[in-house]
Each structure stands twice: as C-alpha cells, then as structure tokens.
Design a protein around this motif. Structure first.
Motif, PDB file in Angstrom:
ATOM      1  N   LEU A 156     -86.707 -34.919 -60.592  1.00 49.48           N
ATOM      2  CA  LEU A 156     -85.920 -35.376 -59.453  1.00 49.48           C
ATOM      3  C   LEU A 156     -86.418 -34.806 -58.122  1.00 49.48           C
ATOM      4  CD1 LEU A 156     -83.606 -37.203 -58.696  1.00 49.48           C
ATOM      5  CD2 LEU A 156     -82.032 -35.297 -59.040  1.00 49.48           C
ATOM      6  N   LEU A 159     -89.509 -36.749 -57.166  1.00 41.37           N
ATOM      7  CA  LEU A 159     -89.190 -38.096 -56.680  1.00 41.37           C
ATOM      8  C   LEU A 159     -88.631 -38.051 -55.264  1.00 41.37           C
ATOM      9  CD1 LEU A 159     -87.593 -39.715 -59.858  1.00 41.37           C
ATOM     10  CD2 LEU A 159     -89.782 -40.286 -58.817  1.00 41.37           C
ATOM     11  N   LEU A 160     -87.767 -37.086 -54.999  1.00 37.38           N
ATOM     12  CA  LEU A 160     -87.225 -36.945 -53.649  1.00 37.38           C
ATOM     13  C   LEU A 160     -88.336 -36.691 -52.636  1.00 37.38           C
ATOM     14  CD1 LEU A 160     -84.051 -34.766 -54.353  1.00 37.38           C
ATOM     15  CD2 LEU A 160     -84.149 -37.223 -53.907  1.00 37.38           C
ATOM     16  N   ILE A 188     -91.057 -43.813 -60.050  1.00 39.80           N
ATOM     17  CA  ILE A 188     -90.436 -43.602 -61.361  1.00 39.80           C
ATOM     18  C   ILE A 188     -91.435 -43.851 -62.477  1.00 39.80           C
ATOM     19  CG2 ILE A 188     -88.635 -44.422 -62.918  1.00 39.80           C
ATOM     20  CD1 ILE A 188     -86.919 -45.030 -60.499  1.00 39.80           C
ATOM     21  N   SER A 192     -92.866 -41.023 -65.462  1.00 40.24           N
ATOM     22  CA  SER A 192     -92.098 -41.227 -66.698  1.00 40.24           C
ATOM     23  C   SER A 192     -92.957 -41.654 -67.881  1.00 40.24           C
ATOM     24  CB  SER A 192     -91.007 -42.288 -66.461  1.00 40.24           C
ATOM     25  OG  SER A 192     -90.176 -41.943 -65.373  1.00 40.24           O
ATOM     26  N   THR A 253     -82.477 -42.897 -63.136  1.00 43.00           N
ATOM     27  CA  THR A 253     -83.202 -42.251 -62.044  1.00 43.00           C
ATOM     28  C   THR A 253     -82.988 -42.987 -60.729  1.00 43.00           C
ATOM     29  OG1 THR A 253     -84.879 -41.557 -63.657  1.00 43.00           O
ATOM     30  CG2 THR A 253     -85.449 -41.401 -61.332  1.00 43.00           C
ATOM     31  N   GLU A 254     -83.050 -44.318 -60.757  1.00 39.43           N
ATOM     32  CA  GLU A 254     -82.814 -45.088 -59.525  1.00 39.43           C
ATOM     33  C   GLU A 254     -81.395 -44.896 -59.024  1.00 39.43           C
ATOM     34  OE1 GLU A 254     -81.203 -47.996 -57.071  1.00 39.43           O
ATOM     35  OE2 GLU A 254     -80.781 -48.078 -59.238  1.00 39.43           O
ATOM     36  N   ALA A 256     -79.564 -42.267 -59.448  1.00 39.18           N
ATOM     37  CA  ALA A 256     -79.480 -40.922 -58.869  1.00 39.18           C
ATOM     38  C   ALA A 256     -80.075 -40.883 -57.469  1.00 39.18           C
ATOM     39  CB  ALA A 256     -80.191 -39.922 -59.778  1.00 39.18           C
ATOM     40  N   LEU A 257     -81.229 -41.554 -57.271  1.00 32.71           N
ATOM     41  CA  LEU A 257     -81.835 -41.583 -55.942  1.00 32.71           C
ATOM     42  C   LEU A 257     -80.928 -42.302 -54.940  1.00 32.71           C
ATOM     43  CD1 LEU A 257     -85.579 -42.366 -56.772  1.00 32.71           C
ATOM     44  CD2 LEU A 257     -84.633 -40.226 -55.913  1.00 32.71           C
TER      45      LEU A 257
END
Length: 321
Positions: A156, A159-160, A188, A192, A253-254, A256-257
């Motif tokens: 995470l 990704l951020l 992602i 992944s 994941t999407e 969460a973003l």
C-alpha cells in the motif's frame, strides 16, 4: 475354380454353442473432455456455485442496470440532496443530490474493470517470470531474488507513492479519468504478480522432469516450442486459479486507494470513492456506507469462493473420483 473342402471341425468352432452369449461388436467408449470433468467437479462445490450465481448477478447489476435505470450518476441536484429512499431515488441521494443507485452501478463498472485489467497484467507478468524461472536454470536465481524483493516491499505505501508521483503527468497526457485508470491498473498489476510467479515456477519445475518433456528435448525440440506446446497448456489450471484470486485483490486495493482519496476524481464514481464520500456522514446516513461496502465484500467473497471451486475442480486427484 475349385471350392475349399468342407471342414466339420472348423464349422463347429465357428458356430456358437447353444445358450452361449452372442459375440457383438465392442460398444463405443464414451469419452469426456478435461473441461467437462472440471465443470462436473465444479458443480459439486455448493459454495462455488452459489458464489458464481451471485457474481453473475453483480455483473448484470452493474452492466445491464444502467440501461434500465437511465439516470446520470454525475448529475448534481442540490434541491434533492441527502434524501432517503423514494421512488425517484430508491437508494437515496448524496450530499450533492446525486442518485446513489446510479452511482453504485457506475462505480461497480469501474471497480470490476480495474480488477479484471489489473489481474490480466499481474497474471501475464507472473506467468512469464514463473515459466522463465522454472524452465531456465540460469534465470532461476535472479528472477526469484527479484520476486522476493517485491514481496518484501509494503504494497500500500508503494502504491501511494506511485500514484502521488505519476498522477499529474498521466492526467495531463491521457486525461483525468483515463490517466488515473491507466495508472491504478498498472500500479496494481505491477505489484501483484509475485504469488502467480511462484505458483507457476513450482509447476514448471515438476513438469520439466516429466517423460514427455525429456522426450521432446531428446529429439531437439527448441525451448520456445516446448514452452508453448507442452509447458504452458499444463500450467493453465494454477494460472486460472491465481487469476480469480487476483481479481479480488485488485478490487480491494483499488477500493483502499479510493477510500484514502488517491484514486479516481470525485466525479468518477467507484465503490471505494463512494465510501470515501460517505464516511463523514456515516452516523446520519449509514446506508451510504452499507451499500458500497456490501457490494465490495460480496464481490470479493464470491471471487474467492469461485477460486476455491476451481482449485478443487482442477485437481486431478479430486477430479478422478
């Protein structure tokens, strides 16, 4: 032309004895394909079948629903803001008067599209690295060390960082919505692929010692032909299972973003963005959080159950029972 002499012994041997069963032609053997056996075993998994029905229902809801409920999910009507359930707005409206049912449908399209696209990128990359690592011994060590390096990175925060660094350049070159979509699915997918690579590598290590691979190598079959004709078809089963589980991971994941405010822009609804917009008024309007949360949880749970059913159905030890 003379006739052959009559042989009583041969005639007696050719004539079946009284009461003996008549010799008939062998019956046709009923053959079943591998995929029919997989489907037959998959149907025995009740949880997977229920999950498949629910997942198809969610897909129909987000794809066919907008054709029946023709309301623009981005239309702002301040006079109708913060409304409850009604015939005009079955799930109410948000703080800007936008219809929540229409936004749930549009958000589902984006979230599922992100999950599918990111899964394809992750599976292609993971399968390529897994096959190369398992088939070529000189590539095994460096590729596996790279895989372990990516596994050690916190997903995470990485990704951020990627979204923060590349958000503006991609938005300027490809447009706001498409640029963010391209950035998110690439980020992602590029973070992944490790699990799929390790699974495929383990399968390839076992396959390349099988007799048909040794026979193909003994007659001088090129490596690329062995990979395409012998290795790849035999690792499709674990790849498909990893793909189903990858969809769930990408959707989470999407979401969460988007929930952290670093996903799609506010006028581009996703299930995670709906949660982000409703969390400040969760006490007054709890259904704004419940509906997108239930859809995210239901979709992920269904995909996980489908993956479990595929894993059991594609196991030859279980399928042969």
């Amino acid at each position: 032309m003379t006739k052959a002499p009559f042989d009583p012994a041969a005639a007696t041997a050719a004539t079946p004895a009284a009461g003996a069963p008549a010799i008939t032609a062998p019956e046709a053997v009923v053959t079943r394909s591998q995929w029919s056996d997989v489907w037959r075993q998959f149907r025995r998994h009740r949880g997977a079948m229920v999950a498949l029905v629910l997942f198809v229902s969610v897909i129909l809801f987000v794809s066919v629903g907008p054709l029946l409920w023709r309301i623009d999910p981005t239309y702002v009507d301040i006079r109708a803001r913060n409304q409850g359930f009604s015939l005009a707005h079955p799930l109410g409206t948000d703080q800007l008067g936008r219809d929540l049912l229409a936004r749930l449908m549009a958000g589902g399209q984006v979230s599922i599209a992100v999950g599918l696209t990111a899964m394809i990128i992750a599976i292609l990359l993971g399968s390529l690295i897994g096959i190369l690592s398992g088939f070529f011994r000189r590539l095994d060590a460096p590729l596996m060390r790279m895989t372990e390096l990516f596994l050690a990175l916190p997903l995470l925060p990485l990704l951020l960082l990627m979204v923060t660094l590349f958000r503006e350049p991609l938005s300027q070159n490809f447009g706001s919505a498409f640029g963010i979509f391209l950035l998110i699915v690439t980020a992602i997918g590029a973070t992944s692929w490790m699990q799929a690579a390790r699974i495929v590598r383990g399968e390839v290590l076992g396959l390349k010692e099988r007799e048909f691979i040794l026979a193909a190598r003994s007659i001088g079959t090129p490596s690329h032909r062995m990979i395409l004709r012998h290795i790849l078809p035999n690792v499709l089963s674990p790849i498909m299972v990893a793909a189903t589980l990858g969809i769930a991971t990408a959707i989470i994941t999407e979401s969460a973003l988007s929930f952290l405010g670093l996903g799609f822009p506010p006028d581009f609804p996703t299930w995670g963005r709906l949660l982000f917009d409703a969390v400040d008024q969760m006490v007054l309007y709890p259904w704004r959080v419940i509906f997108p949360g239930v859809l995210i949880s239901l979709t992920v749970l269904c995909v996980n159950y489908i993956g479990d059913g595929l894993r059991d159905a594609m196991d030859p030890r279980i399928r042969g029972r």
